[in-house]
Design a protein around this motif. Structure first.
Motif, short mmCIF file in Angstrom:
data_model
loop_
_atom_site.label_atom_id
_atom_site.label_comp_id
_atom_site.label_asym_id
_atom_site.label_seq_id
_atom_site.Cartn_x
_atom_site.Cartn_y
_atom_site.Cartn_z
N TRP A 36 0.84 -1.19 0.00
CA TRP A 36 0.00 0.00 0.00
C TRP A 36 0.88 1.24 0.00
O TRP A 36 1.87 1.32 0.74
CB TRP A 36 -0.91 0.05 1.23
CG TRP A 36 -2.03 -0.93 1.22
CD1 TRP A 36 -2.07 -2.15 1.83
CD2 TRP A 36 -3.31 -0.77 0.59
NE1 TRP A 36 -3.28 -2.76 1.62
CE2 TRP A 36 -4.07 -1.94 0.85
CE3 TRP A 36 -3.88 0.24 -0.17
CZ2 TRP A 36 -5.36 -2.12 0.38
CZ3 TRP A 36 -5.17 0.07 -0.65
CH2 TRP A 36 -5.90 -1.10 -0.37
N ARG A 38 0.54 5.81 -0.44
CA ARG A 38 -0.42 6.91 -0.37
C ARG A 38 0.23 8.18 -0.91
O ARG A 38 1.45 8.34 -0.89
CB ARG A 38 -0.93 7.13 1.05
CG ARG A 38 0.11 7.65 2.04
CD ARG A 38 -0.47 7.67 3.45
NE ARG A 38 0.44 8.28 4.40
CZ ARG A 38 0.23 8.33 5.71
NH1 ARG A 38 -0.88 7.78 6.23
NH2 ARG A 38 1.11 8.91 6.51
N TYR A 94 -5.02 6.46 -1.37
CA TYR A 94 -4.31 5.23 -1.07
C TYR A 94 -4.36 4.29 -2.26
O TYR A 94 -5.42 4.04 -2.83
CB TYR A 94 -4.91 4.55 0.17
CG TYR A 94 -4.52 5.22 1.46
CD1 TYR A 94 -3.62 4.61 2.34
CD2 TYR A 94 -5.02 6.47 1.79
CE1 TYR A 94 -3.25 5.23 3.51
CE2 TYR A 94 -4.64 7.10 2.96
CZ TYR A 94 -3.76 6.48 3.82
OH TYR A 94 -3.38 7.10 5.00
#
Length: 124
Positions: A36, A38, A94
């Motif tokens: 992940w 962002r 995200y």
């Protein structure tokens, strides 16, 4: 090719929680390490968390460690990010990504596939 679709973003008050999901389009999802990232307005994309193909190894950025948990369910071809104790500075788009080796998975350039992102907004 792997198609990734994020979901679960939204508006939450500081101190609240959200769970992001990333659904992969093919059944070979389990062969990829995933992460992940962002990106907030005016800032560069930054690493958040990563998990190995079998879920045995995880890594987190210092600013989310202890608050966020990355996990995956290979039977469902889905990656998750549980976000607790959210702060206004967590506000960002995200993105989930797939295909990086563990040795370099904190670098966004090492991932082969990317989703289009989901917006997380944390109000004060």
């Amino acid at each position: 090719q792997v198609l990734l679709v994020e979901s679960g973003g939204g508006l939450v008050q500081a101190g609240g929680s959200l769970r992001l999901s990333c659904a992969a389009s093919r059944r070979t999802f389990s062969m990829y390490a995933m992460g992940w990232f962002r990106q907030a307005p005016g800032k560069e994309r930054e690493f958040v968390a990563a998990v190995s193909w079998n879920g045995g190894t995880t890594d987190y950025s210092d600013f989310v460690k202890g608050r966020f948990t990355i996990s995956r369910d290979n039977a469902k071809n889905t990656l998750y990010l549980q976000m607790n104790n959210l702060k206004p500075e967590d506000t960002a788009v995200y993105y989930c990504a797939a295909g990086a080796p563990e040795s370099t998975w904190k670098s966004g350039t090492e991932y082969s596939y990317w989703g289009l992102g989901t917006q997380v907004t944390v109000s004060s």
